[in-house]
Design a protein around this motif. Structure first.
Motif, PDB file in Angstrom:
ATOM      1  N   VAL A 359       0.827  -1.208   0.000  1.00 40.35           N
ATOM      2  CA  VAL A 359       0.000   0.000   0.000  1.00 40.35           C
ATOM      3  C   VAL A 359       0.862   1.259   0.000  1.00 40.35           C
ATOM      4  O   VAL A 359       0.426   2.315  -0.474  1.00 40.35           O
ATOM      5  N   HIS A 367      -4.585   5.179  -0.749  1.00 41.20           N
ATOM      6  CA  HIS A 367      -4.571   4.390   0.484  1.00 41.20           C
ATOM      7  C   HIS A 367      -5.472   5.095   1.502  1.00 41.20           C
ATOM      8  O   HIS A 367      -5.079   6.089   2.118  1.00 41.20           O
ATOM      9  N   VAL A 378      -7.121   1.343  -1.872  1.00 36.92           N
ATOM     10  CA  VAL A 378      -6.462   0.169  -1.301  1.00 36.92           C
ATOM     11  C   VAL A 378      -6.332   0.356   0.201  1.00 36.92           C
ATOM     12  O   VAL A 378      -6.191   1.479   0.690  1.00 36.92           O
ATOM     13  N   HIS A 380      -4.881  -2.077   3.883  1.00 33.14           N
ATOM     14  CA  HIS A 380      -4.430  -3.315   4.508  1.00 33.14           C
ATOM     15  C   HIS A 380      -5.280  -3.493   5.760  1.00 33.14           C
ATOM     16  O   HIS A 380      -5.023  -2.880   6.799  1.00 33.14           O
ATOM     17  N   VAL A 404      -4.813  -7.926   1.512  1.00 36.08           N
ATOM     18  CA  VAL A 404      -4.979  -6.540   1.071  1.00 36.08           C
ATOM     19  C   VAL A 404      -6.351  -6.421   0.412  1.00 36.08           C
ATOM     20  O   VAL A 404      -6.760  -7.301  -0.348  1.00 36.08           O
TER      21      VAL A 404
END
Length: 426
Positions: A359, A367, A378, A380, A404
């Motif tokens: 990321v 992110h 994206v 995590h 992810v």
């Protein structure tokens, strides 16, 4: 006029809206006002006594919000809807009508991490309890039902893993138990899945996500399917018993197949107060007009990205129901034939650290903690949205340390694949 029923794209543009009768404005105006003038004392009394429909105060209802409510109800095939400040607010308002202290819901383990946190911790302050069930094992829902169970809660497409839930099978469990099935349809949107067609009694959304679609406005909505008998066995006294604040009106008896939406408005929203801003309602309405176009592009892009990741040497697994070998592919073809949605997860061979590094190296993907944007996103989950869970709970919810989550936007798929490729190589 024709007797033809409007199609989905037509409803997405027109449902609930008319040109403004005073100005002729074609776009729905933003009624940025706190309150509304009554015709006379009798009119005011009838509004406050639920003897007439109309506007009193924007915390309870607003004309801009009303267009949004009618449009989403039409797209979902419900009888009525109520817009609120966020998806979380929608869940609170729904359950306030159903649960008393000591009551419980049965919820699928595969839920958005914020919902898991809300159900597990915040609702304890209300005396509401949750029993968890595995959406991959329908019998676990039956085993979890007790005499205190007042609802079953699932997601149509589960966040973060993108797995497809067998709505009809769980609806059968809910009917047998005599409780409503609540379906969070945020990740699918009614373009992909209409839970009411498969047995849902209540549908909720975070309007913030695909319905609004542009990452600029918070909102939530509750859709009443009009399918549940709230007076049976007096299990839901908020709807079946006389309401002292409304001169003894019985909500179910008075409002019939849209009683639940009314209860959420005049008992929940009125007192809890999570009102949706009319400006946000306007922004979300504008987003819904392009929902069919966006959702198909989201799905097409997501499938292309998933196919790329499934062959990448740094990736150990891709969880995307649109892939032929995926365990949820048959359910996807049954419930969501237009596409498997735009949110899915994949696992990296390098584990937790590889997820964090990925990321950090992406350039086109943003992110952040959201899904359903036109932009690709994206996160995590193990270090963010699901970080409050222990490792075992993370795995159960689809947010293991090596996982992810992607929310695929509407950019050119070749650019998304190139960005992922460079980040995985880095």
């Amino acid at each position: 006029m024709t007797d033809r029923l409007p199609g989905f794209s037509t409803l997405a543009v027109h449902a609930g809206a008319q040109p403004d009768p005073t100005t002729g404005a074609r776009a729905t105006p933003i009624y940025q006002t706190t309150s509304f003038v009554f015709n006379d004392a009798d009119h005011a009394a009838s509004l406050f006594g639920l003897q007439a429909f109309g506007n009193i105060y924007t915390r309870i209802g607003n004309p801009t919000n009303a267009v949004l409510e009618e449009r989403v109800a039409a797209l979902e095939g419900g009888t009525a809807a109520l817009a609120v400040a966020s998806g979380h607010a929608a869940q609170v308002v729904v359950l306030q009508q159903l649960l008393k202290p000591g009551d419980e819901i049965v919820a699928a383990r595969k839920l958005y991490g914020g919902s898991i946190n809300q159900f597990t911790h915040a609702f304890k302050a209300f005396g509401w309890n949750v029993a968890w069930a595995d959406p991959d094992e329908i019998e676990s829902f039956e085993r979890a039902v007790t005499p205190r169970t007042k609802a079953i809660f699932i997601e149509s497409i589960a966040n973060p893993a993108g797995s497809i839930t067998d709505i009809e099978a769980i609806a059968a469990v809910a009917r047998k138990a005599g409780v409503p099935l609540i379906v969070d349809n945020t990740l699918a949107s009614p373009y992909l899945i209409k839970p009411i067609d498969h047995g849902a009694d209540i549908v909720v959304h975070s309007l913030t996500k695909f319905l609004g679609g542009h990452g600029n406005s918070l909102g939530g909505i509750i859709v009443d399917a009009g399918t549940f008998d709230w007076s049976k066995d007096n299990k839901y006294p908020m709807l079946s018993e006389p309401r002292p604040e409304y001169h003894g009106i019985r909500i179910q008896e008075t409002f019939g197949n849209f009683a639940f939406a009314i209860a959420c408005r005049v008992l929940g929203l009125r007192d809890l107060g999570p009102a949706l801003s009319p400006f946000n309602a306007f922004m979300i309405l504008t987003g819904i007009e392009t929902l069919p176009l966006r959702m198909q592009k989201h799905c097409d892009n997501a499938k292309a990205v998933a196919e790329f990741l499934s062959t990448h040497p740094a990736v150990s697994a891709v969880n995307y129901a649109g892939l032929p070998g995926d365990r949820y592919n048959a359910l996807q073809r049954k419930y969501s034939p237009k596409g498997a949605g735009a949110v899915f997860t994949f696992s990296l061979k390098g584990g937790y650290d590889a997820g964090v590094n990925l990321v950090s190296n992406l350039q086109l993907f943003s992110h952040l903690a959201n899904v359903g944007d036109t932009r690709s996103l994206v996160i995590h989950p193990a270090s963010t949205t699901h970080s409050q869970l222990d490792d075992a709970a993370k795995v159960r919810s689809g947010a293991a340390p090596e996982v992810v989550r992607l929310s695929i936007g509407i950019e050119d798929k070749e650019d998304l694949i190139a960005d992922l490729d460079q980040a995985l190589r880095a």
